[in-house]
Write a protein that holds these residues in place. Structure first.
Motif, PDB file in Angstrom:
ATOM      1  N   UNK A 246       0.808  -1.211   0.000  1.00 11.44           N
ATOM      2  CA  UNK A 246       0.000   0.000   0.000  1.00 11.44           C
ATOM      3  C   UNK A 246       0.843   1.264   0.000  1.00 11.44           C
ATOM      4  N   UNK A 247       1.938   1.249   0.746  1.00  8.02           N
ATOM      5  CA  UNK A 247       2.820   2.415   0.765  1.00  8.02           C
ATOM      6  C   UNK A 247       3.342   2.742  -0.634  1.00  8.02           C
ATOM      7  N   UNK A 248       3.814   1.713  -1.340  1.00  8.94           N
ATOM      8  CA  UNK A 248       4.475   1.994  -2.612  1.00  8.94           C
ATOM      9  C   UNK A 248       3.482   2.230  -3.744  1.00  8.94           C
ATOM     10  N   UNK A 249       2.253   1.755  -3.625  1.00  8.69           N
ATOM     11  CA  UNK A 249       1.273   2.013  -4.681  1.00  8.69           C
ATOM     12  C   UNK A 249       0.475   3.294  -4.434  1.00  8.69           C
ATOM     13  N   UNK A 250       0.180   3.602  -3.187  1.00  8.93           N
ATOM     14  CA  UNK A 250      -0.631   4.779  -2.874  1.00  8.93           C
ATOM     15  C   UNK A 250       0.182   6.069  -2.877  1.00  8.93           C
ATOM     16  N   UNK A 251       1.437   6.008  -2.407  1.00 10.75           N
ATOM     17  CA  UNK A 251       2.177   7.251  -2.172  1.00 10.75           C
ATOM     18  C   UNK A 251       3.584   7.270  -2.765  1.00 10.75           C
ATOM     19  N   UNK A 252       3.960   6.244  -3.539  1.00  8.33           N
ATOM     20  CA  UNK A 252       5.350   6.204  -3.979  1.00  8.33           C
ATOM     21  C   UNK A 252       5.695   7.308  -4.964  1.00  8.33           C
ATOM     22  N   UNK A 253       4.712   7.934  -5.612  1.00  7.12           N
ATOM     23  CA  UNK A 253       5.061   9.036  -6.508  1.00  7.12           C
ATOM     24  C   UNK A 253       5.612  10.226  -5.731  1.00  7.12           C
ATOM     25  N   UNK A 254       5.366  10.256  -4.400  1.00 10.71           N
ATOM     26  CA  UNK A 254       5.989  11.269  -3.558  1.00 10.71           C
ATOM     27  C   UNK A 254       7.421  10.907  -3.201  1.00 10.71           C
ATOM     28  N   UNK A 255       7.809   9.655  -3.441  1.00 10.96           N
ATOM     29  CA  UNK A 255       9.187   9.217  -3.164  1.00 10.96           C
ATOM     30  C   UNK A 255       9.488   8.052  -4.099  1.00 10.96           C
ATOM     31  N   UNK A 256      10.032   8.317  -5.276  1.00  7.19           N
ATOM     32  CA  UNK A 256      10.258   7.239  -6.257  1.00  7.19           C
ATOM     33  C   UNK A 256      11.195   6.140  -5.777  1.00  7.19           C
ATOM     34  N   UNK A 257      11.942   6.375  -4.710  1.00  5.51           N
ATOM     35  CA  UNK A 257      12.839   5.347  -4.200  1.00  5.51           C
ATOM     36  C   UNK A 257      12.145   4.384  -3.233  1.00  5.51           C
TER      37      UNK A 257
END
Length: 1027
Positions: A787-798
């Protein structure tokens, strides 16, 4: 075997080895009533003989005389040098007794021969072994070259020290190594394996407990299970073995599939099911990635087999040599099924007095568990549960054999998820590097850093001062790393990746499940949980339905199930509200800026506003999240127990849904606040929107994406660190403390601390229990990360890269935990990862809307497009001034207390908003450009979601859940299987017919012969009477 060898094989202190040997003598003495009497009469002499036999080798190792004798020849000197090197293994006495000690240590050979002599009641050694005057220089059958005088000295000392022991006491049934090998994981006969173990306190004198144990064990024996008691120590053990008759009977009941012998025509199906390029492609991949391949000698590749539901009518068709034919996990699941359904009260056999779980819960048994297999576990620990093997593939077939399909599917899913993170991690890294490369080309950060005259309005009411825009130069540059032209591209790639990952996992898991013979398995064949049956037996509304023979009555939803479910989910909603309140409290803390003001210095500094305040708030948020998680996780189990969950699958899914919904709000609410609410409804200096008297937080010039990135990193990395500590460090510390307590004898006066681990079931007794839902925590951790990487990863590409690095280690840590710290779980069948796949599918859909809204409202994409279209300024040179509104300081709602500030005489300041200047006819109102930007944002959300949903739909259609080749293979296998069974039934029927004909012919011949005899006998009688 002896002290020197045991030092290499075990890590126990010498005092514990004495206790292990004492247990050996107690056991072999109890095995023979005559020896038991002798042991009771001569315990002291037996102990002396034991110490002499098992410690003479080490005593002589430091003896100069022995050294001079042993080093007399080159071979002996070389052997002595090797014998004390780390990892050197001396041959055991059992090997010498079996004639296999060819090149082993001769001290062990002499001790083995001496034990054999004691076993036979003699005080001399076999011919060829040097003892006193009976030694030979050439060695004998057991000795070989190099027996020498050192062995003579050992033998003389053995005989001299054992001369005080009578022949009666010397008559030991077996040696220590034989006894250990026989009883380590077997019954005392050394033949039957221990499949399950029940443990209880041997000092429990409660008559009711003893009576229930007797009834329960008698019922187990009626089912055909074989039991053997071990009462050597404080904790008494009951070893359970399931013979094949029991396994066959219950495998047929549970519809367990087992592999068949090769069927004519199956090779053609397997060859055609494999793609034509597979062999060449496989060889090429193996040559390129040979370093990550499994060791085929330890984990050989298995030949494919067709599986069939077990039936005793087709015993001749099954491949009994195949590893999947009644493997350990299958046997353990059958025994566990029997244990869960046996009563422990006579005459009151109701649903609330059955099952091993109830007995353990009531303290009648302390635990019930399966045993680790030393050889298989050591191999898995070396090649799989090893951090140094982080890049190697996982031996999924062997994991399935050891832990069962449910655990194997978890590790298969985790490994597949980790591999799928590689491409998106590389793409995210490239997007992040793009921001570094184009750092200097960003017009917003360039204008902010070059600006020297723009004065910004205070960010709080009274104690805050005016500040210059260029103070945010550093934060604006960092903000560009995640808010640039590649942001939308990365969000689009993440949306496509998430669907691709889920669809390809379904295809991959379908192949695994078919290979393991679980195709067609459904949870409808599951039997009701004993707890469920006990619960409905106490229901007054179901009293009429539960009487008689109906054990699983229909339970109506509205009259019985509704209230427990409503109560359970209501409490879940209550905790969600508590979580939201906690997050709101942290938000108010950020608004007030009180907690950090007295600790971290001036709150007017940009370091405080941009870095310190968000970091401290993120850390506090992580602490609150972890505490609420701990409390609710325990409460969720109680709430689920209150519900009417018929099967274990229903129970697991109910628990999972309640927990994940809470965790979703608990972990993501603060991130949703920063992404969608912070800085969106602040108001303007003349009329701020307030919460509890405090002004709402504002975003820095350039947006809140940088703060969202910081919060994501803190919560995501902090959660992973907390989980690693809870999962690995705490079990390791618990085991270490228990071992230190035992080794140092700090609790020797307390009998509950005394348990000598001398075989597999005593070693596993000290491990942590493996619960039925033990994988829930692991799944939850990974799905929350997803969920972290799909919902908000555009705020942190790493973020995908961080998840990849964590998961590479997580796979091995989970394996280490299950093999080293937990008891072996009971194998359970499964055909997928259950409700977790549905949860990830829902998260993927939510992520599309989340990404669209973050791009629309938290980035500068839409305002830049509208500005460029409105002003024809393609270079965006005036974009920064376009985003800042003017404010007359006389119009402040609450005038700031500036004191000696250099900005006392300022008459105008700027703030981040789209509003009219104070000189306009409608001061501080929304201009037309604001409504254009809002329209553009809403239009972008609609267009983006429709495009992504269309692409995802195409992907779901293009990638079926089961590949066409596999579907064709399944159909052809079913057809071949039916034909094979028909042919077998035909041959069987013909054989029965032939047998019947032969029996009939034999019966006819018997009747004819009897008639002839009767006639012949009658003629003789007539002739006799005539004479």
């Amino acid at each position: 075997m002896y002290s020197a060898v045991r030092t290499h094989d075990y890590d126990y202190p010498e005092s514990e080895m004495d206790e292990r040997e004492s247990l050996y003598f107690d056991t072999i003495s109890l095995a023979d009533s005559e020896a038991a009497a002798a042991a009771a009469a001569h315990r002291k002499s037996i102990s002396q003989s034991r110490n002499t036999i098992y410690h003479s080798a080490v005593d002589l190792a430091n003896d100069e005389t022995r050294n001079s004798l042993r080093l007399g020849s080159g071979a002996a000197a070389e052997h002595a040098a090797l014998a004390w090197q780390p990892g050197y293994r001396q041959s055991t006495a059992l090997e010498h007794l079996n004639g296999g000690g060819g090149g082993g240590d001769q001290t062990d050979a002499v001790i083995a021969a001496q034990m054999l002599a004691l076993h036979n009641g003699r005080n001399h050694l076999p011919t060829g072994i040097g003892v006193g005057g009976h030694t030979g220089t050439q060695g004998g059958a057991l000795g070989g070259a190099g027996a020498g005088g050192g062995d003579d000295e050992v033998s003389r000392r053995l005989l001299r020290n054992s001369s005080t022991v009578s022949n009666k006491d010397k008559k030991l049934p077996i040696t220590y190594s034989q006894w250990k090998l026989r009883t380590y994981r077997r019954f005392d006969d050394g033949k039957r394996s221990v499949d399950f173990v029940l443990a209880y306190n041997g000092e429990d004198q409660v008559e009711d407990h003893r009576h229930k144990r007797e009834i329960f064990e008698a019922n187990l024996q009626r089912e055909g299970l074989q039991l053997e008691h071990n009462k050597v120590q404080r904790v008494h053990f009951i070893k359970i073995h399931a013979p094949f008759e029991v396994l066959y009977r219950y495998a047929e009941i549970l519809k367990i599939k087992v592999p068949l012998k090769p069927i004519p025509g199956q090779d053609q199906i397997f060859d055609e099911a494999a793609p034509a390029f597979k062999s060449c492609f496989t060889r090429m991949c193996r040559s390129l990635f040979s370093s990550v391949q499994l060791n085929t000698e330890l984990f050989p590749e298995r030949e494919p087999r067709i599986h069939l539901e077990f039936s005793r009518n087709y015993l001749e068709l099954y491949d009994t040599e195949h590893p999947n034919y009644f493997d350990d996990s299958t046997r353990y699941s059958i025994i566990n099924f029997i244990l869960q359904r046996q009563h422990f009260l006579e005459g009151e056999e109701t649903a609330d007095n059955l099952g091993i779980e109830k007995l353990v819960q009531d303290g009648i048994y302390t635990c019930a568990y399966t045993l680790h297999d030393k050889a298989d576990r050591d191999r898995l620990l070396k090649e799989w549960a090893n951090i140094t093997k982080w890049k190697n593939l996982q031996p999924l077939d062997q994991i399935k054999d050891y832990f069962g399909a449910k655990v194997a599917l978890y590790f298969a899913w985790l490994g597949f998820y980790t591999q799928m993170l590689i491409p998106i991690s590389i793409f995210g890294l490239l997007c992040f590097l793009y921001g570094f490369v184009t750092w200097s080309s960003d017009p917003i950060s360039r204008d902010i850093c070059e600006d020297s005259g723009t004065i910004m309005c205070p960010q709080c009411d009274r104690s805050c001062d005016y500040w210059r825009l260029n103070e945010t130069c550093t934060s604006s540059k960092f903000n560009y790393l995640i808010d640039n032209n590649m942001t939308v591209v990365f969000a689009l790639a993440m949306a496509i990746w998430s669907v691709t990952y889920l669809e390809f996992w379904k295809r991959y898991s379908a192949g695994l499940v078919h290979r393991w013979g679980l195709t067609g398995f459904t949870h409808h064949v599951e039997h009701p949980r004993p707890q469920y049956l006990a619960k409905i037996s106490h229901s007054r509304k179901l009293a009429g339905k539960t009487q008689g023979t109906t054990l699983d009555p229909d339970v109506p939803f509205w009259s019985i199930k509704f209230l427990p479910n409503f109560t359970s989910y209501s409490i879940m909603v209550l905790f969600i509200c508590i979580s939201v309140i906690a997050i709101a409290g942290i938000i108010i803390y950020r608004m007030a800026q009180r907690a950090s003001h007295s600790i971290l210095g001036s709150e007017n500094s940009m370091t405080f506003k941009v870095m310190i305040l968000p970091m401290t708030a993120g850390i506090i948020d992580l602490i609150v999240i972890s505490l609420l998680d701990l409390v609710y996780s325990n409460l969720a189990i109680r709430l689920t127990n209150y519900e009417y969950c018929r099967t274990q699958t229903e129970y697991d899914e109910s628990l999972t849904i309640k927990n994940y919904v809470f965790q979703f709000v608990n972990y993501y609410s603060s991130l949703f606040y920063i992404a969608f609410l912070k800085g969106k409804f602040v108001g303007y200096p003349a009329k701020y929107n307030r919460v509890l008297g405090f002004r709402q937080e504002e975003c820095n010039p350039g947006g809140c994406l940088m703060e969202l990135c910081m919060q994501l990193v803190i919560i995501m990395a902090g959660k992973q660190a907390v989980n690693a500590i809870v999962e690995m460090l705490i079990p390791y510390l618990m085991r270490t403390v228990k071992e230190m307590i035992y080794r140092h004898g700090w609790y020797k006066s307390h009998k509950e601390q005394r348990l000598v681990p001398y075989n597999q079931f005593t070693e596993d007794y000290n491990l942590l229990p493996a619960e039925n839902n033990s994988l829930y925590v692991e799944y939850l951790e990974m799905v929350v990360q997803f969920g972290f990487i799909t919902l908000f990863s555009l705020a942190f590409p790493l973020a995908p890269l961080l998840a990849l690095l964590n998961n590479v280690i997580e796979v091995r840590l989970d394996a280490i935990k299950m093999l080293r710290f937990l008891r072996r779980p009971v194998g359970m069948r499964a055909r997928d990862i259950g409700v977790w796949h549905n949860i990830m599918t829902v998260v993927t859909r939510i992520a599309v809307a989340s990404s669209a809204m973050i791009i629309a409202f938290s980035t500068n994409l839409i305002p830049k497009i509208v500005y460029a279209a409105s002003t024809d300024d393609r270079e965006l040179n005036g974009y920064l001034n376009f985003t800042l509104a003017y404010f007359n300081t006389k119009d402040f709602q609450v005038q700031p207390l500036l004191g000696g500030s250099q900005y006392v005489n300022e008459t105008e300041c700027r703030y981040t908003e789209f509003r009219n200047p104070p000189t306009d006819d409608h001061p501080y109102k929304r201009p037309m450009i604001y409504w254009k930007i809002l329209t553009g944002r809403l239009a972008f959300i609609v267009i983006y979601q429709n495009i992504i949903n269309m692409l995802q739909g195409v992907l779901r259609w293009a990638v079926p859940d089961v590949s066409g080749r596999l579907l064709k293979r399944i159909k052809r296998e079913n057809f071949l299987l039916r034909e094979h069974i028909i042919e077998y039934e035909k041959q069987h029927a013909m054989l029965q017919a032939q047998t019947a004909v032969q029996n009939q012919l034999h019966q006819t011949k018997s009747q004819e012969s009897s008639v002839l005899r009767q006639r012949h006998g009658g003629g003789n009688e007539d002739a006799t009477s005539f004479v």
